[in-house]
Design an enzyme around this catalytic site. Structure first.
Site, mmCIF file in Angstrom:
data_model
loop_
_atom_site.group_PDB
_atom_site.id
_atom_site.type_symbol
_atom_site.label_atom_id
_atom_site.label_comp_id
_atom_site.label_asym_id
_atom_site.label_seq_id
_atom_site.Cartn_x
_atom_site.Cartn_y
_atom_site.Cartn_z
ATOM 1 C CG ASP A 1 -6.403 0.335 -0.011
ATOM 2 O OD1 ASP A 1 -6.418 1.039 1.005
ATOM 3 O OD2 ASP A 1 -5.447 0.256 -0.780
ATOM 4 C CG ASP B 1 -1.763 1.149 1.372
ATOM 5 O OD1 ASP B 1 -2.369 1.512 0.367
ATOM 6 O OD2 ASP B 1 -1.833 1.732 2.460
#
Length: 535
Positions: A400, A69
């Site tokens: 996410d 990420d």
């Protein structure tokens, strides 16, 4: 550095302690800044897309994080350079606003800086470059609106949402069970979503992880999971139709606030004191029973004597539950948190259909599940995995996915992924450059080249020939006038992203382009860097 002379030829000082400061001016400053920004982008470039690599970061105290990420990588990297810090904040703001696309936005900014450097070397003024970028970003923004498609979904038809979440999860380490995780994320978001107001409160979704089991065991619980067990081993492990008293007051006899000393000189006095305390405690337990509570959840602890009494009176209790968890339990069960014992009334009790204690594996790990609540607006995603890093990374990936589902509920337009949106914008921006006289058109063309860097990085990370692949896809888009052609990362054999089901949210893409352009404009406008020296 800055010396000036008065009319008698004596020097006087303008900047204090100049010899201790370093100063970069003009083009040097811009080049130094650009190379710093590009260095950060280069780190993230390899972790873009479904075949992107993961990064392993070790913090100063030895904790290891393995992640894909972008925002997490930059947060943990402990960057020192000022411009690099801007890049970190850029990915952080993308993370806060959209939640997804944190790697792409930094790669995009890096590419814009790289193109700007070439223009600056040709002697174009940085402000003109920045203005050209601004115009180009507006063209790209409008083009995204133009190629976007509306996605209709209902409570019954979840497939569009799940497909979009799967796109997000495919670039993460959890992509082998992305289907089940995407379904979990979508169901969790819909459970807490307010579809009339198009609003989702992600705080109501609690993500818990426990080491052990396999990733496929991850489940969605319509209720709350608390990492605690009953305070006494002999209390019932399962309570049906529980009425829950949620207390934040200590469950023990009161202590005087002032400093006090009790003189006990005979056994009788001690007995009376003990009786008094026990009596007091009895009353407290009785009070809970009278109100009709069948389970007490307490923020503070109680001593063994209390525990023993509760056990005898058949009042199961849980102690040391954290404040955030108490709030979630209160939301889920529709109860009120009771700060003072005197205020306990039957209306303030929460209701849950089932409270059970579940133990894992051979260890003594037990957790409380509070399910079938009165108000099922609070849900828990419970993750299992082989090790702690895996669970942490799954939490980030799910975050996410949750954000993507939320964005789709807010605005259900999507664009196609796989770099197709960027290529389409690049073609449009390139074509629009001819309409602008003056120096700005160079900057607009440079913006178009920079947009190509994302599909290029995707192709590179997937082990394809980057330039060949990109030009093939680009010519296909122009020939067929089809903005859905992208890089075939997973080697499925088709470039059409609508067949591969690779989608991204429109607001996510627009935000990426706007944020990247803003940061690059800001970096280009800096022409003088004065910093204290390094000793």
């Amino acid at each position: 550095m800055a010396l000036a002379f008065d009319e008698f030829g004596r020097p006087f000082i303008i900047l204090k302690e100049q010899e201790q400061k370093t100063r970069l001016r003009g083009l040097d400053a811009q080049k130094a800044n650009i190379s710093a920004g590009r260095a950060v982008a280069r780190i993230l470039r390899t972790s873009l897309g479904p075949k992107g690599m993961d990064k392993m970061l070790q913090s100063p105290d030895g904790d290891v994080t393995i992640t894909n990420d972008g925002a997490t990588i930059l947060e943990q990297m402990d960057v020192d350079n000022q411009i690099a810090k801007l890049m970190v904040e850029l990915s952080r703001s993308q993370d806060y606003e959209i939640g997804d696309g944190t790697t792409g936005v930094v790669v995009m900014a890096g590419a814009l800086l790289e193109q700007a450097e070439k223009l600056l070397e040709r002697g174009i003024h940085p402000i003109r470059v920045a203005e050209g970028y601004e115009m180009a970003s507006r063209i790209a923004f409008e083009n995204l609106e133009h190629i976007a498609q509306k996605f209709d979904f209902g409570v019954t038809n979840l497939e569009p949402l799940i497909q979009t979440c799967m796109t997000t999860l495919s670039s993460k380490i959890v992509n082998r069970c992305k289907r089940s995780l995407a379904e979990i994320a979508v169901k969790a978001v819909l459970a807490v979503a307010d579809l009339e107001r198009k609003d989702v409160n992600l705080d109501l979704i609690k993500v818990e992880g426990k080491v052990g089991g396999k990733l496929e065991d991850t489940e969605l619980i319509y209720g709350i999971v608390v990492d605690k067990d009953m305070s006494h081993p002999q209390m019932p492990k399962q309570i049906k139709d529980a009425k829950i008293a949620i207390l934040t007051c200590p469950f023990e006899p009161p202590k005087p606030k002032t400093k006090h000393k009790v003189d006990i000189d005979t056994v009788e006095k001690f007995q009376t004191l003990r009786k008094q305390e026990q009596q007091y405690f009895d009353d407290m337990v009785q009070k809970c029973k009278d109100v009709g509570a069948t389970l007490v959840i307490c923020q503070w602890g109680f001593d063994d004597e209390a525990n023993h009494l509760l056990m005898h009176r058949n009042l199961p209790a849980v102690r040391w539950v954290g404040g955030v968890e108490l709030e979630l339990i209160a939301i889920a069960t529709g109860g009120r948190i009771v700060p003072r014992f005197q205020e306990l009334t039957p209306e303030k009790l929460g209701k849950a259909g089932l409270v059970r204690e579940k133990s894992f594996g051979t260890t003594k790990d037990r957790m409380l599940y509070i399910e079938h609540c009165a108000n099922s607006r609070a849900v828990t995603i419970f993750i299992r995995g082989g090790n702690k890093m895996m669970i942490e990374e799954t939490k980030r990936s799910l975050h996410d996915a949750l954000c993507v589902a939320r964005n789709l509920i807010r605005n259900n337009s999507i664009v196609y992924g796989g770099g197709s949106a960027e290529i389409s914008c690049s073609i449009t921006v390139e074509a629009a450059a001819d309409r602008y006289p003056g120096v700005e058109q160079y900057a607009i063309r440079a913006f178009a080249d920079a947009l190509d860097s994302i599909p290029m990085a995707l192709a590179e990370n997937s082990g394809l020939q980057p330039i060949e692949t990109l030009s093939a896809v680009k010519s296909q888009q122009i020939k067929e006038n089809n903005p859905r052609c992208g890089i075939d990362c997973n080697d499925i054999g088709t470039n059409d992203m609508s067949e591969q089901n690779v989608f991204e949210t429109l607001i996510g893409k627009q935000q990426q382009i706007l944020l990247a352009t803003q940061v690059v404009k800001m970096i280009l406008k800096i022409d003088d860097v004065i910093s204290p020296s390094d000793y």
